[in-house]
Write an enzyme that holds these catalytic residues in place. Sequence first.
Site, short mmCIF file in Angstrom:
data_model
loop_
_atom_site.label_atom_id
_atom_site.label_comp_id
_atom_site.label_asym_id
_atom_site.label_seq_id
_atom_site.Cartn_x
_atom_site.Cartn_y
_atom_site.Cartn_z
CG ASP A 47 -1.90 -0.67 1.58
OD1 ASP A 47 -1.89 -1.54 0.17
OD2 ASP A 47 -2.81 -0.91 1.60
CE LYS A 94 -7.49 1.20 1.99
NZ LYS A 94 -6.34 0.67 2.62
CE LYS A 112 -8.48 -2.62 1.93
NZ LYS A 112 -7.75 -3.46 2.86
#
Length: 171
Positions: free
Chosen positions: A14, A77, A113
């Site tokens: 991430d 995300k 996401k």
Amino acid sequence: EVQLAVAAGATEIDMVIDRGAFLSGRHGHVHDEICAVKDACGAAHLKVILETGELRTYDNIRRACRIALLAGGDFIKTSTGKVAPASTLPVVLLMLEAVRDHFLETGQKVGVKAAGGIRTAKDALKYLVLVAETCGDGWLSPQWFRFGASSLLNDVLLQLYALYKQATDGD
């Protein structure tokens, strides 16, 4: 750090985009940073966190999606969940449209996401309908769409327990 994490067995990395650079118009810097992290990932997937609550406008969110997609992000995300607003239906719609359009242009599928602010099973259903209507049923899998909401898990468990109780109380 990314190379060390991958060497230690990480299969997903991430990263949060540099919102200061983005908001000051240094989009090339943001692109290059994502590219550098993607290169360091090797075989691991890169999840690019946009922190949409700080991007201020839908145009900025759409632009950030495009940069992340062009730089090779495997997932985009909404948020770390620490900045409000995090995930909203309009923001996730923009992100889904971005990955759908990217797929239509390149043939490359990228995941989304939705994280932060999704607290109930009913909320989750709204997002799932959005995914199906925007990108199609093929995106309705954890490989292409995910939730990031620990409070959602609690509500889903409560809903399942209520269904179980309802089914077993009749016997």
